[in-house]
Structures are given as structure tokens and as C-alpha cells.
Design a protein around this motif. Structure first.
Motif, PDB file in Angstrom:
ATOM      1  N   MET A  92       0.864  -1.052  -0.260  1.00 18.46           N
ATOM      2  CA  MET A  92       0.164   0.007  -0.343  1.00 18.46           C
ATOM      3  C   MET A  92       0.653   1.100   0.108  1.00 18.46           C
ATOM      4  N   ARG A  93       2.063   1.427   0.538  1.00 16.48           N
ATOM      5  CA  ARG A  93       2.920   2.407   0.831  1.00 16.48           C
ATOM      6  C   ARG A  93       3.594   2.328  -0.880  1.00 16.48           C
ATOM      7  N   GLU A  94       3.832   1.726  -1.638  1.00 18.90           N
ATOM      8  CA  GLU A  94       4.596   1.681  -2.542  1.00 18.90           C
ATOM      9  C   GLU A  94       3.487   1.896  -3.653  1.00 18.90           C
ATOM     10  N   LEU A  95       2.316   1.627  -2.464  1.00 20.38           N
ATOM     11  CA  LEU A  95       1.217   2.232  -4.311  1.00 20.38           C
ATOM     12  C   LEU A  95       0.739   4.311  -4.076  1.00 20.38           C
ATOM     13  N   GLY A  96       1.287   4.399  -2.716  1.00 22.30           N
ATOM     14  CA  GLY A  96       1.232   5.631  -2.035  1.00 22.30           C
ATOM     15  C   GLY A  96      -0.434   5.401  -1.491  1.00 22.30           C
ATOM     16  N   LEU A  97      -1.302   4.850  -1.965  1.00 23.14           N
ATOM     17  CA  LEU A  97      -2.834   4.541  -1.349  1.00 23.14           C
ATOM     18  C   LEU A  97      -2.843   5.347  -0.422  1.00 23.14           C
ATOM     19  N   GLN A  98      -4.535   5.986  -0.317  1.00 24.42           N
ATOM     20  CA  GLN A  98      -4.441   6.531   0.543  1.00 24.42           C
ATOM     21  C   GLN A  98      -5.417   5.916   1.278  1.00 24.42           C
ATOM     22  N   PHE A  99      -6.030   4.792   1.787  1.00 20.31           N
ATOM     23  CA  PHE A  99      -7.326   3.888   1.709  1.00 20.31           C
ATOM     24  C   PHE A  99      -7.138   2.629   1.195  1.00 20.31           C
ATOM     25  N   TYR A 100      -7.339   1.247   1.812  1.00 20.22           N
ATOM     26  CA  TYR A 100      -7.179   0.058   1.867  1.00 20.22           C
ATOM     27  C   TYR A 100      -9.081  -0.455   2.221  1.00 20.22           C
ATOM     28  N   ARG A 101      -9.069  -0.606   1.857  1.00 17.17           N
ATOM     29  CA  ARG A 101     -10.959  -1.243   2.134  1.00 17.17           C
ATOM     30  C   ARG A 101     -10.703  -2.724   1.976  1.00 17.17           C
ATOM     31  N   PHE A 102     -10.626  -3.377   3.072  1.00 16.38           N
ATOM     32  CA  PHE A 102     -11.132  -4.909   3.391  1.00 16.38           C
ATOM     33  C   PHE A 102     -12.003  -5.374   4.229  1.00 16.38           C
ATOM     34  N   SER A 103     -12.404  -6.561   4.445  1.00 16.34           N
ATOM     35  CA  SER A 103     -12.900  -7.041   4.901  1.00 16.34           C
ATOM     36  C   SER A 103     -12.940  -7.842   6.329  1.00 16.34           C
ATOM     37  N   LEU A 104     -13.522  -7.799   7.514  1.00 14.19           N
ATOM     38  CA  LEU A 104     -13.572  -8.871   8.557  1.00 14.19           C
ATOM     39  C   LEU A 104     -14.147 -10.038   8.233  1.00 14.19           C
ATOM     40  N   SER A 105     -13.330 -10.818   9.256  1.00 15.43           N
ATOM     41  CA  SER A 105     -14.679 -12.339   8.423  1.00 15.43           C
ATOM     42  C   SER A 105     -15.043 -12.566   9.925  1.00 15.43           C
ATOM     43  N   TRP A 106     -16.465 -12.753  10.014  1.00 14.85           N
ATOM     44  CA  TRP A 106     -17.229 -12.702  10.828  1.00 14.85           C
ATOM     45  C   TRP A 106     -16.721 -14.008  11.675  1.00 14.85           C
ATOM     46  N   SER A 107     -16.401 -15.235  11.039  1.00 12.33           N
ATOM     47  CA  SER A 107     -16.324 -15.830  12.097  1.00 12.33           C
ATOM     48  C   SER A 107     -14.802 -15.965  12.259  1.00 12.33           C
TER      49      SER A 107
END
Length: 509
Positions: A92-107
Motif C-alpha cells: 500500500m505504501r509503495e502504491l501511495g494509497l490513501q485508503f485500503y478496503r478490507f473485510s472482517l471475517s465474521w467467524s
């Protein structure tokens, strides 16, 4: 040469020179526009049975015999992001992203599916990931549900059990309490249409329920109510102190008629797919799209049902759902032409397809790869969809929560490079038309388990070597393009990405 031919020749020269000048223009993104990338828990985390995590519906499906995934694979290890999250943040830092979308695993968080047991190891993992991102000013955007329902809840009916409204609300409340002090962007549910149609209608995705024309509408009703429950819990109990936002991510492709003959059929397709979920939330009236209520009620009566197969919302439920999203989250990939397909209508057999009364197709020239006919390259459809969302839903602010392209393994992904460039151009066309687009998340940060397709097709900006236990990540050509777009906040047609270059972290990231 005749005058007509001279005129035609000059017209072609002018058209060619005009196209070149357009390609040479550098286009800037609006101030405040945010760039990110996205993944989902089951597709990247691995560690399927480690540290207290329980079985989810995709664990259950991929461990069944025979395994329905094309290459017989699973997400048991996937990209191993559970153990390699620091490398992911480095990317993410290499790309210079401002945000990262990820999901939580409910289980992983709630092994029983309920808040009676909160798995501390799961809490630690997500805390570590969030804190590692924030250390470098990369904002987390968390999806609560991205298709991996705890298997124990599925055995009680899953999304067709009305009690899931409470189950999901309880899960959401736990997540807000645990992470909301640092997480300011929440997505309730990812792609309801994929969950309900592919999971509960045609049996293509987990939990593979084959009950078209009935169970997908039950799924939709309770899913929308569950989404609204999570929204209101956040809005009333957490927003005042946490000051974040919460919204839903809908899958939306563009559908139109190749001729005027099937204009109504294309509109029906949009309402039965995008509108089924957007109209109850974003329209001024709420409730199901009128065409769905009328069509399904009529067909149900002809088929001998005592009531419509589309379950009704009470007036209180309509108001509870209406307005329950701060943004229109949009996952968009491609476009289809639509035609009226009345010859396949069979009133005796209920189905989603029969309810629409139309079918879809793509043109061969939209597929830029001979070996991967998965996503058609049709950027103009992206612009048209964004404009329609603006017009139909009162200029709602939009966040692009997924957009990307599939290829075969390899670092020289020129088709993905062209796709990203053209689709971001189409996004800017929509912005110039007055559409309020706030952000863009590329799908995907890295190669992952692509559901029923397994590992045969790849979406990642970074290639993952799934044959190597270490799961090394290597930037593709498209990663260098995206890095340049994020760095300059512009589209420059003269920029040529080089997959052989070395990916480095710019100062500040």
C-alpha cells in the motif's frame, strides 16, 4: 478524387487528429478525491482454522466433495495475509494509497456467530492491521460482510432467516466497539445481488441454494433490513463519538439495448439487479422498484401462488431502510446489451430470469484477451451508469468500492493497464458531467482466491506466487501505472509503466 471522397478523407484526418489530441491530454482528478485498493477476508487471509476461527460457508463449500471450484482449490491459505499483513501494508505504501478496503471475517471475530464469544486472536489480527496502516496514514475502510457467513448461522437458514437481522446487528455492534475509534469508513454488506442471486437462487456461490424466483427475494429482504439495522446502530450509538460514515456496496453493471427496440428490457434489467437494492435505500419513496412489484405479483398469480413471491415490506420497514446509507458504494466491472427474451418464458416455473423477461449478451470485440473471457472492456458503460445513479437517486455521492480486470498469471498485464486507464477516463467523464464521485478502489491489491474460479484468473496489482509457501508478491505493470496515477493525481496518456522497474516507497509513505 471526387469531392465526396475528398470530404470523407478530410473528415477522417480531422477525426484522427482530434482523437490523438484527446489521448494527449493530461486529466486531473478533483481535489479531495481518494485512491485505494480492495480485498476480502476469505480471498486473502488464509489461516482458515487458526487461532480460534470457526468454519464459514466458503470453508464448508471448498472442503466438500467434490469441490465445486474449477481448479479444486480453496482459501485455506490463499495469499496468507493473516501472517503477511505487514507486507501488504508495505505494498500500500509503495502504491501511495490513501485508503485500503478490507473485510472482517465474521467467524474469526465471533466463532459461534454470536457475541457470546469474542475471539481475542481475531481482534488482535485486525487491530495489528489497522494500526500498521494508520502508522503510515493509510485509512482503513472496513466491510463487515463480504460473503463468508459463519457456517453455524447458515445451518439455521442464513440470509433467508429473519433473525439474521438481529445476528448481523449484534456482529456490527461488536465491530464498531472494537475498531470504530480508528476506523471512520464502514461498509455494511458487499454486493447483495451476488449474495442473494448466486448464493440463494442459482446455487453458483456458497451456500449453493438452488431456489430461483423464491429464496433470493427472501434473502434480499432480510439483507436490506440487516444492513439498515447496522446503519442505525452506528448512526445512533457510535457516530456521535466516532464521527465516521457507513454505507453499502452494490454491484452495478450497465445494461442497455443495442437498438431502441429493447430499451424497456434494458431498464427492467437495471431495476431487477441494481434497483432491487438501490431503490429501497436511495429513492425518495423507498420500497421495491415498482416494476419488480408489478411483474412478480402478476407472474406469481399466474403460477398459482396465493401471494407474490416478492415478500412485502411493511410501511415501517420501508422507512427503516430508506436513506440508510451515507454513500452509494459501487462495484462496477462491465456492460451488457439486453434483449427481450419472451420465447424462454415459462409461467409454470418461477425464476429470476423469467421475472425479468429479458436476457443479456456482450460483443466479441469487448473481450481483449482470447484466453480470459471474463470481463468485457466497455468503459463508456461506466460513465452511463454513474450518470444514471446521479439522475435516479438525487445526486447521491458515490464511492467506487471495486473496479478491476482479470488476466492470466504474469507481470506484463497490458490489458489490465488499458482497462484501468480507460475506466478512470470514463470516471472523469462522469465527474465532468456533474456526478459526485468521491473515491476509487482498485480490485484488487493482490491476487486472491477468486471464488468458483479459484486461482485460474488473477485480479491483483501485485502477482502472488501461490506455488511458493512464502507467497511472495511482485508488482505487475498495472501496479506501476496505478502508482503514477495516485502520485500525480492525473491520467497521463504518455506515461508508459515498466514491469521490470523496482517498486519503491515514496517519501511520506
Amino acid at each position: 478524387m471526387s469531392c465526396k471522397l475528398i470530404f470523407l478523407f478530410l473528415a477522417l484526418v480531422y477525426a484522427h487528429s482530434n482523437a490523438v489530441s484527446v489521448r494527449q491530454n493530461v486529466r486531473k482528478f478533483p481535489d479531495g478525491f481518494a485512491f485505494g485498493a480492495a480485498t476480502a477476508s476469505y480471498q486473502v487471509e488464509g489461516a482458515w482454522n487458526e487461532d480460534g476461527k470457526s468454519e464459514n460457508i466458503w470453508d464448508h463449500l471448498t472442503h466438500s466433495q467434490p469441490n465445486p471450484v474449477k481448479d479444486g482449490s480453496s482459501g485455506d491459505v490463499a495469499a496468507n495475509s493473516y501472517h503477511l499483513y505487514k507486507r501488504d501494508v508495505e505494498m500500500m505504501r509503495e502504491l501511495g494509497l490513501q485508503f485500503y478496503r478490507f473485510s472482517l471475517s465474521w467467524s474469526r471475530l465471533l466463532p459461534t456467530g454470536f457475541p457470546d464469544v469474542i475471539n481475542q486472536a481475531g481482534v488482535d489480527y485486525y487491530n495489528n492491521l489497522i494500526d500498521e496502516m494508520l502508522k503510515y496514514n493509510i485509512q482503513p475502510m472496513i466491510t463487515l460482510y463480504h460473503w463468508d457467513l459463519p457456517q453455524k448461522l447458515q445451518e439455521m437458514g442464513g440470509w433467508t432467516n429473519s433473525h439474521i437481522v438481529d445476528w448481523f446487528g449484534d456482529y456490527a455492534q461488536v465491530a464498531f466497539k472494537l475498531f470504530g475509534d480508528r476506523v471512520k469508513s464502514w461498509i455494511t454488506i458487499n454486493e447483495p445481488h451476488s449474495i442473494c442471486y448466486y448464493g440463494y437462487s442459482i446455487g453458483h456461490f456458497a451456500p449453493r441454494i438452488d431456489s430461483s424466483g423464491v429464496s433470493e427475494y427472501m434473502c434480499t429482504k432480510y439483507l436490506l433490513l440487516a444492513h439498515a439495522r447496522a446503519y442505525h446502530i452506528y448512526d445512533q450509538e457510535f457516530r456521535p463519538s466516532q464521527n465516521g460514515n457507513i454505507f453499502i456496496a452494490l454491484s452495478g453493471q450497465w445494461y442497455q439495448s443495442e437498438t431502441d427496440e429493447y430499451h424497456d428490457a434494458a431498464e427492467d434489467y437495471i431495476q431487477f439487479t441494481v434497483g432491487q437494492y438501490a431503490h429501497p435505500i436511495f429513492s425518495t419513496t423507498g420500497d421495491w422498484p415498482p416494476v419488480m412489484k408489478e411483474r412478480i405479483a402478476a407472474k406469481s398469480a399466474e403460477q398459482g401462488f396465493f401471494r407474490s413471491r416478492l415478500p412485502a415490506f411493511s410501511p415501517e420497514e420501508v422507512e427503516y431502510i430508506r436513506g440508510s446509507s451515507d454513500f452509494f458504494g459501487l462495484n462496477h466491472y462491465t456492460t451488457y446489451y439486453v434483449y427481450r427474451n419472451e420465447s424462454s418464458t415459462n409461467f409454470a416455473v418461477p425464476s429470476f430470469e423469467d421475472d425479468i423477461g429479458a436476457d443479456r449478451y456482450q460483443l466479441q470485440e469487448w473481450h481483449t484477451q482470447k484466453d480470459v473471457k471474463y470481463i468485457g472492456h466497455v468503459p463508456w458503460g461506466f460513465t452511463k451508469l454513474l450518470v444514471k445513479i446521479k439522475e435516479d437517486y438525487n445526486d447521491v455521492p458515490i464511492q467506487i468500492t471495486e473496479n478491476g480486470f482479470s488476466t492470466l498469471p504474469g507481470l506484463e498485464d497490458d490489458t489490465r493497464v488499458a482497462y484501468y486507464f480507460d475506466y478512470l477516463n470514463a470516471l472523469l467523464d462522469a465527474v465532468e458531467s456533474g456526478v459526485d464521485v468521491r473515491s476509487y478502489a482498485a480490485w484488487s491489491l493482490l491476487d486472491n482466491f477468486e471464488w468458483i474460479e479459484g486461482y485460474g484468473i488473477r485480479f491483483g496489482l501485485y502477482e502472488v506466487d501461490f506455488e511458493d509457501e512464502a507467497r511472495p508478491r511482485t508488482p505487475r505493470k498495472s501496479a506501476f501505472l496505478y502508482k503514477e496515477i495516485v502520485r500525480t493525481r492525473a491520467l497521463d496518456p504518455s506515461f508508459e509503466p515498466d514491469a521490470s522497474a523496482t517498486m519503491t516507497i515514496d517519501q511520506g509513505h
